[in-house]
Design an enzyme around this catalytic site. Structure first.
Site, PDB file in Angstrom:
ATOM      1  N   ASN A 180       3.741   0.984   5.513  1.00 13.27           N
ATOM      2  CA  ASN A 180       2.379   0.683   5.809  1.00 13.27           C
ATOM      3  C   ASN A 180       2.468   0.696   7.305  1.00 13.27           C
ATOM      4  O   ASN A 180       3.170   0.132   7.990  1.00 13.27           O
ATOM      5  CB  ASN A 180       2.492  -0.943   5.666  1.00 13.27           C
ATOM      6  CG  ASN A 180       1.084  -1.517   5.872  1.00 13.27           C
ATOM      7  OD1 ASN A 180       0.164  -0.959   6.650  1.00 13.27           O
ATOM      8  ND2 ASN A 180       0.655  -2.782   5.625  1.00 13.27           N
TER       9      ASN A 180
ATOM     10  N   HIS B  26      -6.149   2.000   1.804  1.00 14.72           N
ATOM     11  CA  HIS B  26      -5.091   1.582   2.839  1.00 14.72           C
ATOM     12  C   HIS B  26      -3.840   1.907   2.099  1.00 14.72           C
ATOM     13  O   HIS B  26      -3.653   1.212   0.636  1.00 14.72           O
ATOM     14  CB  HIS B  26      -5.482   0.213   3.305  1.00 14.72           C
ATOM     15  CG  HIS B  26      -4.506  -0.551   4.062  1.00 14.72           C
ATOM     16  ND1 HIS B  26      -3.825   0.129   5.150  1.00 14.72           N
ATOM     17  CD2 HIS B  26      -4.050  -1.608   3.986  1.00 14.72           C
ATOM     18  CE1 HIS B  26      -3.087  -0.623   5.678  1.00 14.72           C
ATOM     19  NE2 HIS B  26      -2.985  -1.713   5.032  1.00 14.72           N
TER      20      HIS B  26
ATOM     21  N   CYS C 131      -5.340  -3.933   9.885  1.00 15.25           N
ATOM     22  CA  CYS C 131      -5.157  -2.731   8.978  1.00 15.25           C
ATOM     23  C   CYS C 131      -6.540  -2.065   8.919  1.00 15.25           C
ATOM     24  O   CYS C 131      -6.379  -0.848   8.709  1.00 15.25           O
ATOM     25  CB  CYS C 131      -4.628  -2.972   7.682  1.00 15.25           C
ATOM     26  SG  CYS C 131      -2.940  -3.374   7.777  1.00 15.25           S
TER      27      CYS C 131
HETATM   28  O1  UT7 Z   1      -1.247  -4.152   5.316  1.00 14.51           O
HETATM   29  C1  UT7 Z   1      -1.903  -5.623   5.400  1.00 14.51           C
HETATM   30  C2  UT7 Z   1      -2.091  -6.135   3.854  1.00 14.51           C
HETATM   31  N1  UT7 Z   1      -0.645  -6.205   3.632  1.00 14.51           N
HETATM   32  C3  UT7 Z   1      -0.421  -6.148   2.229  1.00 14.51           C
HETATM   33  O2  UT7 Z   1      -1.395  -6.108   1.608  1.00 14.51           O
HETATM   34  C4  UT7 Z   1       0.883  -6.524   1.620  1.00 14.51           C
HETATM   35  C5  UT7 Z   1       0.638  -7.316   0.341  1.00 14.51           C
HETATM   36  N2  UT7 Z   1       1.851  -7.972  -0.137  1.00 14.51           N
HETATM   37  C6  UT7 Z   1       2.825  -7.297  -0.840  1.00 14.51           C
HETATM   38  O3  UT7 Z   1       2.556  -6.000  -0.778  1.00 14.51           O
HETATM   39  C7  UT7 Z   1       3.673  -7.859  -1.547  1.00 14.51           C
HETATM   40  O4  UT7 Z   1       3.398  -9.293  -1.987  1.00 14.51           O
HETATM   41  C8  UT7 Z   1       5.232  -7.739  -1.243  1.00 14.51           C
HETATM   42  C9  UT7 Z   1       5.853  -6.411  -1.299  1.00 14.51           C
HETATM   43  C10 UT7 Z   1       5.056  -8.295   0.174  1.00 14.51           C
HETATM   44  C11 UT7 Z   1       6.000  -8.561  -2.037  1.00 14.51           C
HETATM   45  O5  UT7 Z   1       5.992  -8.426  -3.529  1.00 14.51           O
HETATM   46  P1  UT7 Z   1       6.103  -9.539  -4.187  1.00 14.51           P
HETATM   47  O6  UT7 Z   1       6.178  -8.659  -5.876  1.00 14.51           O
HETATM   48  O7  UT7 Z   1       4.897 -10.447  -4.170  1.00 14.51           O
HETATM   49  O8  UT7 Z   1       7.631 -10.123  -4.181  1.00 14.51           O
HETATM   50  P2  UT7 Z   1       7.817 -11.746  -3.958  1.00 14.51           P
HETATM   51  O9  UT7 Z   1       7.186 -11.941  -2.267  1.00 14.51           O
HETATM   52  O10 UT7 Z   1       7.001 -12.632  -5.014  1.00 14.51           O
HETATM   53  O11 UT7 Z   1       9.147 -11.988  -3.951  1.00 14.51           O
HETATM   54  C12 UT7 Z   1      10.015 -11.653  -5.181  1.00 14.51           C
HETATM   55  C13 UT7 Z   1      11.435 -11.917  -4.602  1.00 14.51           C
HETATM   56  C14 UT7 Z   1      11.653 -13.083  -4.129  1.00 14.51           C
HETATM   57  O12 UT7 Z   1      12.987 -13.819  -4.435  1.00 14.51           O
HETATM   58  P3  UT7 Z   1      12.952 -14.855  -5.763  1.00 14.51           P
HETATM   59  O13 UT7 Z   1      12.279 -15.984  -4.827  1.00 14.51           O
HETATM   60  O14 UT7 Z   1      11.949 -14.374  -6.780  1.00 14.51           O
HETATM   61  O15 UT7 Z   1      14.407 -15.236  -5.795  1.00 14.51           O
HETATM   62  C15 UT7 Z   1      11.907 -12.639  -2.800  1.00 14.51           C
HETATM   63  O16 UT7 Z   1      12.995 -13.497  -1.967  1.00 14.51           O
HETATM   64  O17 UT7 Z   1      11.864 -10.763  -3.948  1.00 14.51           O
HETATM   65  C16 UT7 Z   1      12.664 -11.373  -3.084  1.00 14.51           C
HETATM   66  N3  UT7 Z   1      12.507 -10.320  -1.967  1.00 14.51           N
HETATM   67  C17 UT7 Z   1      13.400  -9.124  -1.820  1.00 14.51           C
HETATM   68  N4  UT7 Z   1      14.414  -8.843  -2.437  1.00 14.51           N
HETATM   69  C18 UT7 Z   1      15.030  -7.859  -2.060  1.00 14.51           C
HETATM   70  C19 UT7 Z   1      11.589 -10.231  -1.085  1.00 14.51           C
HETATM   71  N5  UT7 Z   1      11.916  -9.198  -0.053  1.00 14.51           N
HETATM   72  C20 UT7 Z   1      12.813  -8.494  -0.789  1.00 14.51           C
HETATM   73  C21 UT7 Z   1      13.549  -7.582  -0.347  1.00 14.51           C
HETATM   74  N6  UT7 Z   1      14.556  -7.037  -1.133  1.00 14.51           N
HETATM   75  N7  UT7 Z   1      13.274  -6.665   0.728  1.00 14.51           N
END
Ligand code: UT7
Length: 327
Positions: free
Chosen positions: A284, A254, A114
């Site tokens: 992104n 970003h 990125c």
């Molecule tokens: O560009 C390069 C750099 N990239 C980034 O900077 C991205 C950095 N990370 C993020 O933006 C965030 O961590 C995400 C958007 C990827 C994820 O958000 P989060 O608040 O960290 O969610 P999580 O990964 O902790 O997931 C929470 C819950 C999980 O379910 P449980 O385990 O709590 O039951 C996931 O399975 O949300 C679930 N989940 C979804 N639910 C509905 C994950 N993806 C989805 C989805 N729809 N698309």
């Protein structure tokens, strides 16, 4: 030592738009989850006959038109991308072909995930200042849709396709890149990785079956590092330019997650109304997020000569950095 400035910008987003509601029909997700967790509402997806170089070539033509130069005025093409057309030739060489440039000139790709556009801008500025080259087409383009497992809901909702380019050249006036800060930490490379397809894990039937050619990300850990490093690099670049957060006219961070942007500006003391946000419409777009957001800001009239602009990026590698620019 003379200054370096951006004299033209251009961007291109493919015609096809994929909304969160479309994704609801493809994986177990919801518009509400995607919007509240990432800030994304829709993203653009390249058509089957569009590769990264095709997107970049359109953005490059727009940037040259905006700068009032033609392809024969360009001395070097740099394309930052994670999703090249091929391992070789470089995407930059394909862009040179699409632009109809037959003159002898260098063209190369740059891989800094990125952070690619910012890295390319810093390299271009250094080359211009050392008089190796006069005018550079600094490009970034991605077809992230080709590097995604469309059954993995934790990844496929986050990314989009597009390209952005800038014409960068010598400045004899006040416009300048006032300071830069760039860094990397390869110890954390496994947290954001496309495992297969390179020399570590060449393509086999097994790598395809196990979807190892798709992007893998430890979202939570990447999130925390992104906030920490974006804040640090924004502060470092501002300090080097002797400028305070509240004196910025436009902040272009970003665009990976609206919550990362909000946490960064809160910690770095940058006003929300001065922060450019495009993630809702693009997702992104990795290396291309910065030049796409810059071009939209330019075309919306958000920047006038003399304004102070701050760029900040963070991405795989990990790589990160910032630049303070007097427009
Ligand atoms: O560009 C390069 C750099 N990239 C980034 O900077 C991205 C950095 N990370 C993020 O933006 C965030 O961590 C995400 C958007 C990827 C994820 O958000 P989060 O608040 O960290 O969610 P999580 O990964 O902790 O997931 C929470 C819950 C999980 O379910 P449980 O385990 O709590 O039951 C996931 O399975 O949300 C679930 N989940 C979804 N639910 C509905 C994950 N993806 C989805 C989805 N729809 N698309």
């Amino acid at each position: 030592m003379f200054n370096v400035k951006i004299t033209g910008t251009g961007s291109y987003l493919p015609e096809k738009v994929l909304t969160n509601f479309d994704l609801e029909k493809m994986v177990d997700t919801s518009d509400e989850w995607i919007r509240t967790r990432s800030g994304i509402k829709e993203r653009h997806i390249a058509s089957e006959d569009e590769a990264t170089s095709d997107l970049v070539a359109v953005a490059a033509k727009r940037a040259m038109e905006n700068a009032g130069v033609s392809s024969s005025d360009i001395d070097l093409i740099i394309v930052a991308t994670d999703t090249p057309d091929n391992a070789y030739p470089s995407t930059a060489c394909w862009v040179q072909k699409h632009l109809g440039i037959k003159d002898e000139m260098p063209a190369f790709d740059l891989e800094a995930a990125c952070s690619g556009y910012l890295y390319a801008l810093i390299i271009a500025a250094g080359m211009i200042q050392s008089k190796l080259i006069d005018r550079v087409l600094v490009c970034a383009g991605e077809t992230m849709s080709r590097a995604i497992d469309w059954e993995d809901r934790s990844i496929c909702v986050l990314f989009g396709d597009g390209a952005g380019c800038s014409v960068v050249e010598r400045s004899d006036g006040d416009s300048a890149i006032l300071s830069t800060y760039w860094a990397a930490d390869g110890n954390l490379g496994d947290l954001l990785i496309q495992p297969a397809g390179g020399s570590r894990m060449p393509a086999t039937h097994e790598t395809v079956e196990k979807k190892l050619h798709s992007l893998r990300m430890a979202g939570n850990e990447v999130f925390k590092k992104a906030v920490q490093k974006m804040k640090k690099s924004a502060e470092e670049a501002l300090k080097r330019a002797n400028i305070k957060g509240e004196d910025i006219d436009l902040y272009i961070p970003h665009q990976a997650n609206i919550r990362i942007i909000e946490a960064t500006i809160k910690r770095a003391g940058i006003p929300r109304e001065k922060t450019a946000v495009t993630i809702d419409k693009t997702g992104n777009v990795s290396a291309a997020t910065l030049p796409i957001t810059l071009d939209q800001a330019v075309r919306e009239g958000r920047l006038k000569r003399g304004d102070i602009l701050l760029f900040t990026v963070f991405g795989g590698g990990f790589t990160w950095g910032s630049a303070v620019v007097r427009w």
